[in-house]
Design an enzyme around this catalytic site. Structure first.
Site, PDB file in Angstrom:
ATOM      1  CG  ASP A 166      31.695  56.275 135.369  1.00 19.19           C
ATOM      2  OD1 ASP A 166      30.957  55.587 136.089  1.00 19.19           O
ATOM      3  OD2 ASP A 166      31.625  57.190 135.138  1.00 19.19           O
ATOM      4  CE1 TYR A 173      21.641  54.270 133.783  1.00 22.10           C
ATOM      5  CE2 TYR A 173      22.382  53.183 135.345  1.00 22.10           C
ATOM      6  CZ  TYR A 173      22.844  53.985 134.288  1.00 22.10           C
ATOM      7  OH  TYR A 173      24.488  54.362 134.162  1.00 22.10           O
TER       8      TYR A 173
END
Length: 360
Positions: free
Chosen positions: A273, A348
């Site tokens: 990540d 997003y």
């Protein structure tokens, strides 16, 4: 004090004569006590600027190729009803003057410029998105990056690192996707998380009853900020760096990975990540690609033969970047197979690609 920037555009089927179109508009500005200055355009249309006693500033431009634009700027605490009235009158008058020549009229909500809280952030594919951020919860520079945490009514706390929107409290879909969307069984497994300083993956992972989770993140300031301001994502898992089935190492992951390689340590799952894959192979991205390749190579060396490497990719629209990443996967010293899936991450406002990689 923020500035409000209003725009009004008229797209025309053909160019118009500014000498006939403009005079009828001037009285509208004069009623608002705005004085004009006409600028020389060398035959490329008409351009005038208007300045008012209220501090309003306007630009009227008749473009030679068939477009009329009006820009009006005023302060946030000005009388917005008066601003709307001016724009309404301008729009009505232009429709009368240009009757039959208009193909499209576009009036946008005001852009907010110079506000204390920045509401505009770019998507990966170059669009500008306006969010409803209204408060700075935290901002600081660590030795590694600039850290911002902004409040959004829609998305909760939003984490922004080096002006890149990383995650918000609404983005459980991201965490679920990077963990395999429920297809993986983490119970009793050794799990390594690279990055993940927001605590989202760790918070969900501890509930899966793994044998041990090791999370490695370089930035203590990110961890501390998320622990205080992003508890909707991390819960209480970052309150302590050690728990019954996890440990958080505040270190650079590269030396840690190299140490694990030397020790022969193996993990059933490695979740990367750290960062999205770069959008190109241009020189300014080469260091990121080198880092990505190094992480991949080291991770494969400590991944159990039956284990999986899980990571994010990039936006689905960044097809070339995704192709380049998959090319890197095929060049690893250890042959691998992979699958990918797309998930919608709320904050997003893009479809995001996630990868599962395993050894052949």
């Amino acid at each position: 004090m923020a500035l409000l920037h209003y725009t009004l555009d008229f797209k025309l089927s053909a160019a118009v004569d500014s000498a006939s179109a403009v005079p009828a508009l001037l009285s509208i500005f004069h009623e608002q006590e705005m004085k004009e200055t006409v600028h020389e355009t060398n035959g490329h249309g008409y351009l005038a600027t208007f300045v008012g006693k209220k501090g309003w500033f306007a630009i009227l431009c008749v473009h030679a190729h068939g477009l009329i634009t009006v820009d009006l700027r005023c302060y946030e605490d000005d009388d917005t009803a008066q601003v709307d009235k001016l724009l309404n009158v301008l729009e009505k008058k232009l429709k009368e003057i240009l009757n039959g020549k208009i193909t499209r009229v576009k009036r946008l909500p005001a852009l907010i410029r110079g506000a204390e809280v920045d509401r505009y952030w770019p998507t990966t594919d170059g669009r500008i998105v306006e969010y409803d951020m209204d408060k700075v919860l935290y901002e600081d520079d660590s030795p590694y990056q600039n850290i911002k945490m902004l409040h959004s009514h829609q998305y909760g706390t939003v984490l922004i690192l080096d002006d890149d929107l990383n995650l918000s409290e609404s983005d459980l879909a991201y965490t679920q996707a990077i963990m395999g969307n429920g297809r993986e069984n983490f119970e009793g497994k050794e799990v390594l998380i690279l990055g993940g300083g927001d605590g989202g993956i760790l918070s969900v992972m501890v509930k899966q009853k793994p044998k041990m989770i090791t999370m490695v993140d370089i930035d203590q300031k990110v961890i501390d900020a998320c622990k205080k301001h992003m508890r909707g994502t991390c819960g209480d898992v970052l309150d302590n760096l050690k728990g019954d089935c996890y440990q958080v190492l505040v270190e650079d992951c590269v030396p840690v990975l190299k140490k694990y390689v030397e020790e022969g340590k193996m993990f059933d799952y490695i979740i990367n990540d750290l960062t999205a894959i770069p959008i190109s192979m241009e020189p300014e991205h080469e260091s990121t690609w080198e880092f990505l390749r190094l992480i991949l190579d080291l991770s494969m060396k400590i991944l159990h033969p039956s284990g999986k490497y899980l990571t994010q990719g990039n936006a689905e629209t960044m097809t070339e970047a995704l192709r380049l990443y998959e090319e890197q996967l095929r060049k690893l010293s250890c042959p691998v197979e992979f699958t990918k899936e797309v998930a919608c991450v709320p904050s997003y406002l893009e479809q995001w690609v996630f990868y599962s990689v395993w050894k052949k």
